[in-house]
Scaffold this active site. Sequence first.
Site, mmCIF file in Angstrom:
data_model
loop_
_atom_site.group_PDB
_atom_site.id
_atom_site.type_symbol
_atom_site.label_atom_id
_atom_site.label_comp_id
_atom_site.label_asym_id
_atom_site.label_seq_id
_atom_site.Cartn_x
_atom_site.Cartn_y
_atom_site.Cartn_z
ATOM 1 N N GLU A 1 0.951 -1.134 -0.041
ATOM 2 C CA GLU A 1 -0.110 0.034 -0.034
ATOM 3 C C GLU A 1 0.886 1.205 0.060
ATOM 4 O OE1 GLU A 1 -3.010 -0.487 3.099
ATOM 5 O OE2 GLU A 1 -4.077 -1.911 1.730
ATOM 6 N N GLU B 1 -5.712 -8.407 -0.675
ATOM 7 C CA GLU B 1 -6.176 -8.253 0.449
ATOM 8 C C GLU B 1 -7.533 -8.017 0.538
ATOM 9 O OE1 GLU B 1 -4.782 -5.258 3.549
ATOM 10 O OE2 GLU B 1 -2.664 -5.873 2.959
#
Length: 500
Positions: free
Chosen positions: A173, A292
């Site tokens: 991320e 995710e």
Amino acid sequence: MKKAKLILDKDYTVSKIDPRVYGSFIEHLGRAVYTGIYEPEHPLADELGFRRDVIDLVKTLNVPVVRYPGGNFVSGFKWEDSIGPVKDRPARLDLAWKTTEPNAVGMHEFCEWAKRAGTSVMYAVNLGTRGPAEARDCVEYANHRGGSYWSDLRIRNGAKDPFDIKLWCLGNEMDGPWQMGSKTAYEYGRVANEAAKMMKWTDDTIECVACGSSSSQMPTFGEWEYRMLDECYDNIDYVSLHRYYGNPHNDTPDFLASTLDLEDFIRTVASICDAVKGKKHSKKQVNLSLDEWNVWYHSNQQDQQLHERKPWGSALPLLEDVYNFEDALLVGLILITILKNADRVKVACMAQLVNVIAPIMTRAGGGAWAQTIFYPMMQASVYGRGVSLLPKLTCDRSDTKHFTDVPVVDAAAVMSEEDGSVTIFAVNRDLEEPAELACDLRSFGDLRVISHSVLHHDDMKAVNTEANPGEVKPADIAPEKDASAIILPAASWNVIRLAK
Ligand code: AHR
């Protein structure tokens, strides 16, 4: 009764399904590792301290790959802290979760745990506070056979054979301001490119996942993918997608429609990959790693309070969402969406595996049990191997607060390459009425329904607990005689198996 019609033809396929779409994730976060997979004092711990009851549940879940060690955690992680004698390993402050990481479980221990749990490791390197040099050292340590500084150190640390980790995440991320060492798309694209190059020069059998946006809600979504791919397209294999959903306003029809957003997210990222491919006149296709995904919102408030009370603790009960029945339906719908997009989604990781937003829960010193979301994940992984068939579905539709034309039924179908049997995964989103699913099996000949498993509960908020672990779980019903009239109960996840 709602109506749906599903046409399947063995000549119309989406793609062969990559088994890694049934992956999961363990981060050094909360009680995922400590008192999750590892608890040496537990009566069921093996000689290395791994909980056997948890290993058994992971095996039942049939998880082919587990992403590790983070997550936000990885962006401050020094992988070298996690090797060598445990007594010499440093305890470090983890700025991502405001906890203390003791490094009692590290690379060797986790790879051994993965072996015992019948799974493989997808390893993330830190491209937040560190860079390509440390990443390639890590690949050398893990995968080089011997005769070099890092590989010989691995051997001295007790692992003669390489860990042979095939799938590597290039950071986590990196678009998110909450991430240690977050970057602009250009900065990240450059670093990811150099890291992937050097990691692959160290071991040319590995594949690399570049960070896409941390969610489709990020203001930079789209532009981030295009700009970073423009820098690293030639050296990476997958782009990551992360997406979590919740039902904080208790609008269940809208919550169950969330997979329309996921579908859109997947197709948009695939299109951007192809746009960069076109711009570069490349012959290579970059695919997707939805590494995710899950429901995540139940624990938000509790986490806030816990952090205020106990900063820098270890093994704190963070992100411990207790999942209810409707969450299991959404998980089923997400799995259906992954299967329908099997041509581009080659890796997917439910986040996470144990205690932290997880299908498996434990109590320190106590039991281990399956949450509601365990069941659709397990059934998809067990029965969803083979070829994803193009599901031509027509059905009633309705609107919700954020979505229009939401199909009442969603379905995916998988054909086994071994015996030609077909498994249909279907969710009836209607909360009141059953739906009749008429399957037109065309070229399949005389397939008949051999089993029909249903996950349903009258209470959308029903949960499983340590004391009552079987409150929400699938049950077999009498298989329909005829695939042209399969009844999907109101609010249900269904696994219908057809064979000659
Ligand atoms: O899975 C929990 C966290 O969610 C991960 O650490 C991070 O990557 C994401 O924001």
